[in-house]
Design a protein around this motif. Structure first.
Motif, PDB file in Angstrom:
ATOM      1  N   SER A  87      -1.648   5.996   6.504  1.00  0.00           N
ATOM      2  CA  SER A  87      -0.704   5.573   5.473  1.00  0.00           C
ATOM      3  C   SER A  87      -1.005   4.143   5.056  1.00  0.00           C
ATOM      4  O   SER A  87      -1.680   3.402   5.769  1.00  0.00           O
ATOM      5  CB  SER A  87       0.745   5.680   5.965  1.00  0.00           C
ATOM      6  OG  SER A  87       0.966   4.773   7.022  1.00  0.00           O
ATOM      7  N   ASN A 129       6.450  -3.391   2.532  1.00  0.00           N
ATOM      8  CA  ASN A 129       7.252  -2.569   3.447  1.00  0.00           C
ATOM      9  C   ASN A 129       7.620  -1.185   2.918  1.00  0.00           C
ATOM     10  O   ASN A 129       8.469  -0.513   3.496  1.00  0.00           O
ATOM     11  CB  ASN A 129       8.522  -3.301   3.886  1.00  0.00           C
ATOM     12  CG  ASN A 129       8.346  -3.983   5.221  1.00  0.00           C
ATOM     13  OD1 ASN A 129       7.353  -3.763   5.915  1.00  0.00           O
ATOM     14  ND2 ASN A 129       9.297  -4.806   5.573  1.00  0.00           N
ATOM     15  N   GLU A 130       7.008  -0.748   1.834  1.00  0.00           N
ATOM     16  CA  GLU A 130       7.252   0.597   1.310  1.00  0.00           C
ATOM     17  C   GLU A 130       5.959   1.395   1.365  1.00  0.00           C
ATOM     18  O   GLU A 130       4.892   0.889   1.006  1.00  0.00           O
ATOM     19  CB  GLU A 130       7.770   0.537  -0.126  1.00  0.00           C
ATOM     20  CG  GLU A 130       9.186   0.006  -0.212  1.00  0.00           C
ATOM     21  CD  GLU A 130       9.795   0.208  -1.587  1.00  0.00           C
ATOM     22  OE1 GLU A 130       9.431   1.191  -2.268  1.00  0.00           O
ATOM     23  OE2 GLU A 130      10.619  -0.629  -1.961  1.00  0.00           O
ATOM     24  N   ILE A 131       6.056   2.644   1.803  1.00  0.00           N
ATOM     25  CA  ILE A 131       4.880   3.504   1.869  1.00  0.00           C
ATOM     26  C   ILE A 131       4.426   3.839   0.451  1.00  0.00           C
ATOM     27  O   ILE A 131       5.185   4.392  -0.337  1.00  0.00           O
ATOM     28  CB  ILE A 131       5.159   4.783   2.678  1.00  0.00           C
ATOM     29  CG1 ILE A 131       5.397   4.411   4.147  1.00  0.00           C
ATOM     30  CG2 ILE A 131       3.988   5.756   2.554  1.00  0.00           C
ATOM     31  CD1 ILE A 131       5.721   5.578   5.042  1.00  0.00           C
ATOM     32  N   LYS A 132       3.181   3.471   0.155  1.00  0.00           N
ATOM     33  CA  LYS A 132       2.597   3.753  -1.164  1.00  0.00           C
ATOM     34  C   LYS A 132       1.836   5.072  -1.129  1.00  0.00           C
ATOM     35  O   LYS A 132       1.799   5.805  -2.091  1.00  0.00           O
ATOM     36  CB  LYS A 132       1.657   2.601  -1.544  1.00  0.00           C
ATOM     37  CG  LYS A 132       0.723   2.851  -2.692  1.00  0.00           C
ATOM     38  CD  LYS A 132       1.424   2.725  -4.020  1.00  0.00           C
ATOM     39  CE  LYS A 132       0.457   2.635  -5.179  1.00  0.00           C
ATOM     40  NZ  LYS A 132      -0.002   3.863  -5.744  1.00  0.00           N
ATOM     41  N   LYS A 159       1.151   0.764   3.345  1.00  0.00           N
ATOM     42  CA  LYS A 159       2.408   0.173   2.917  1.00  0.00           C
ATOM     43  C   LYS A 159       2.135  -1.062   2.070  1.00  0.00           C
ATOM     44  O   LYS A 159       1.214  -1.832   2.357  1.00  0.00           O
ATOM     45  CB  LYS A 159       3.254  -0.273   4.118  1.00  0.00           C
ATOM     46  CG  LYS A 159       3.905   0.833   4.874  1.00  0.00           C
ATOM     47  CD  LYS A 159       4.787   0.249   5.976  1.00  0.00           C
ATOM     48  CE  LYS A 159       5.455   1.346   6.767  1.00  0.00           C
ATOM     49  NZ  LYS A 159       6.314   0.777   7.828  1.00  0.00           N
ATOM     50  N   ASN A 199       0.348   8.293   1.859  1.00  0.00           N
ATOM     51  CA  ASN A 199       0.135   8.759   3.232  1.00  0.00           C
ATOM     52  C   ASN A 199      -0.457  10.153   3.210  1.00  0.00           C
ATOM     53  O   ASN A 199      -0.242  10.921   2.288  1.00  0.00           O
ATOM     54  CB  ASN A 199       1.416   8.685   4.070  1.00  0.00           C
ATOM     55  CG  ASN A 199       2.453   9.688   3.662  1.00  0.00           C
ATOM     56  OD1 ASN A 199       2.432  10.210   2.556  1.00  0.00           O
ATOM     57  ND2 ASN A 199       3.379   9.969   4.544  1.00  0.00           N
TER      58      ASN A 199
END
Length: 150
Positions: free
Chosen positions: A12, A17-20, A14, A22
């Motif tokens: 994954s 702090n946000e998953i872009k 990030k 995965n």
């Protein structure tokens, strides 16, 4: 172009702090782009990546390709792959393509991969401060350089 390919059971990326992006089973690819890279480099790398037999068959032998296992791809841009460390202790990135050249080539690479496999391509964001996590399966890590085809 240089690609560092890692067979993963999950990966994954990030950004802030946000998953872009995965993926589960497949390949996490770090891609470095040079000033003189072009469509030929993209096509060569794509063929090598999707057809390379680095996934296990039923006997535990690396005999299957990404296409054979219906694997996923997470593509991350990484200009530091073109670091020159010959002089001193501070790497030089003079060979890495500037954004006006690298971004269109990165997007073309994403598009080329997307056209060649049936699973969705995940990616980072060019130039962003990214946090990449992965579980390298094997471990299997292979480096491809489109300027060193022979």
């Amino acid at each position: 172009m240089i690609a560092v390919i890692q067979r993963v059971s999950e990966a994954s990326v990030k950004i802030e702090n946000e998953i872009k992006g995965n993926i589960n089973y497949g390949l996490m690819i770090l891609l470095g782009i040079e000033e003189d890279d072009n469509q030929e480099d993209i096509e060569w790398l794509t063929r090598k990546i999707i057809n390379m037999r680095i996934f296990n068959d039923d006997n535990g032998v690396m005999n299957k390709s990404l296409l054979d296992v219906n694997g996923e791809i997470l593509l991350i841009s990484q200009f530091t792959l073109h670091a020159s460390t010959k002089k001193g202790n501070r790497p030089s990135y003079i060979k890495a393509a500037k954004p006006d050249i690298a971004i269109p080539l990165y997007e073309k690479m994403l598009n080329e991969l997307d056209q060649q496999i049936t699973t969705e391509i995940q990616s980072g964001e060019f130039g962003a401060d990214m946090k990449v996590s992965l579980v390298n399966d094997g471990p299997v890590t292979i480096i491809l350089d489109s300027k060193n085809k022979v």
